[in-house]
Design a protein around this motif. Structure first.
Motif, short mmCIF file in Angstrom:
data_model
loop_
_atom_site.label_atom_id
_atom_site.label_comp_id
_atom_site.label_asym_id
_atom_site.label_seq_id
_atom_site.Cartn_x
_atom_site.Cartn_y
_atom_site.Cartn_z
N ASN A 89 67.70 35.07 67.52
CA ASN A 89 67.22 35.43 66.17
C ASN A 89 66.19 36.57 66.23
O ASN A 89 65.01 36.37 65.96
N THR A 92 64.47 37.61 62.70
CA THR A 92 63.54 36.59 62.22
C THR A 92 62.28 36.56 63.06
O THR A 92 61.16 36.44 62.55
N SER A 117 73.24 30.76 65.67
CA SER A 117 72.05 30.41 64.90
C SER A 117 71.65 31.54 63.96
O SER A 117 71.30 32.63 64.41
N ALA A 119 69.15 32.75 60.52
CA ALA A 119 67.73 32.60 60.23
C ALA A 119 67.41 31.20 59.71
O ALA A 119 66.41 30.58 60.10
#
Length: 331
Positions: A89, A92, A117, A119
């Motif tokens: 991520n 993020t 995955s 955010a």
């Protein structure tokens, strides 16, 4: 819809107003799933124009749950997704560096679609409770410079096309719209795209919307600055290709940026970066994305200065402190 499809088959363009009306009618249930699928397919085949994209954006924003964060002039940091790279991520994580450096961040996101995955996955893994309560969002912005907006809570119109999108199982214009419909209408945006065609489309769109921006693309197909290759940046003020080594950064391997095989693995990498326990490749990748976000807000600031600010914010623990405060406020 029949007339519109005929026009599109003949390579005619819709005006901004026509595109807005069309998407509003779709969200009102005026057309069948077959008609909607035909429309989405023709746009995939002939491409979408700037005024059409802005018109569709107008339609979705007209039905959003608005959040007024204009007093903070926030930035959103987001990738289009769909690059097939399954990175951790990065965007993020960069948000908390930028917020830790004293800038306001309004991150708009969702669960992962093309990666392990998204955010919202990493936020949820840390106990974040999603909210669309303006008072809670403003408190979070006031106390830690960061808010997170889980897209389904703010954009109900997207539900009307979900069955068609799921049945088609291909990228559509709605994938392009995702980064443009942040409900708070941020003043700035760092937007990662997977190819140069998208880069030009978004650059022209953001210029027309008068948003301060940096659109970035790694030339080997990442929708963020990956440092696996040279990368291109287009802003309101310049367009250039950067080489990592000329910025004092090492070339990274694709494997070094993997988000792992489970959301838990991706979450651990996220934590490692913010606690200064990640690999150099993971850390530098987040720092460079945060740096260009800072420059999008401060366009006259040299990128070397922005990199230094981002690195100091991470290494000093300011980014981690911001993240911990965010978790405290939003759990």
């Amino acid at each position: 819809m029949k007339d519109i499809l005929k026009r599109l088959f003949n390579h005619e363009e819709l005006t901004r107003e026509e595109a807005c009306n069309l998407l509003q009618n779709i969200t009102r249930g005026c057309y069948s799933d077959i008609q909607i699928a035909s429309l989405l397919t023709v746009f995939q085949m002939r491409g979408i124009k700037v005024d059409e994209l802005i018109g569709f954006r107008d339609a979705l924003l007209s039905t959003r749950l608005p959040v007024d964060l204009s007093a903070y002039q926030p930035i959103d940091i987001v990738g289009t997704g769909g690059d097939g790279k399954n990175t951790f991520n990065i965007s993020t994580c960069a948000c908390f560096i930028v917020a830790g450096a004293g800038y306001h961040v309004a991150k708009h996101g969702n669960y992962g679609a093309t990666s392990i995955s998204g955010a919202s996955n990493v936020m949820e893994a840390h106990g974040v409770k999603f909210t669309n309560d303006p008072d809670k969002l403003i408190r979070s912005m006031e106390e830690c410079n960061m808010v997170y907006m889980h897209a389904p809570l703010f954009n109900p119109a997207m539900r009307s096309v979900a069955p068609v999108r799921k049945a088609l199982q291909i990228r559509t214009i709605f994938n392009l719209l995702g980064p443009l419909v942040n409900p708070c209408l941020p003043a700035y945006q760092l937007l990662g795209v997977a190819d140069l065609q998208q880069m030009r489309l978004y650059t022209n769109t953001l210029q027309k919307l008068s948003i301060g921006f940096a659109v970035v693309n790694s030339l080997d197909g990442y929708d963020e600055i990956s440092l696996t290759n040279e990368f291109k940046v287009m802003t309101n003020h310049y367009e250039t290709i950067y080489y990592p080594e000329r910025l004092g950064l090492q070339i990274a391997s694709q494997e070094a940026l993997s988000g792992g095989n489970t959301p838990e693995e991706a979450s651990r990498i996220f934590d490692d970066v913010l606690t200064n326990q990640a690999t150099q490749a993971q850390t530098d990748c987040v720092i460079i994305n945060a740096a260009f976000a800072i420059q999008a807000i401060n366009p006259m600031m040299p990128i070397e200065t922005c990199i230094g600010t981002a690195r100091e914010t991470l290494e000093s623990g300011k980014a981690l402190a911001t993240f911990r405060k965010f978790i405290e406020l939003n759990s």
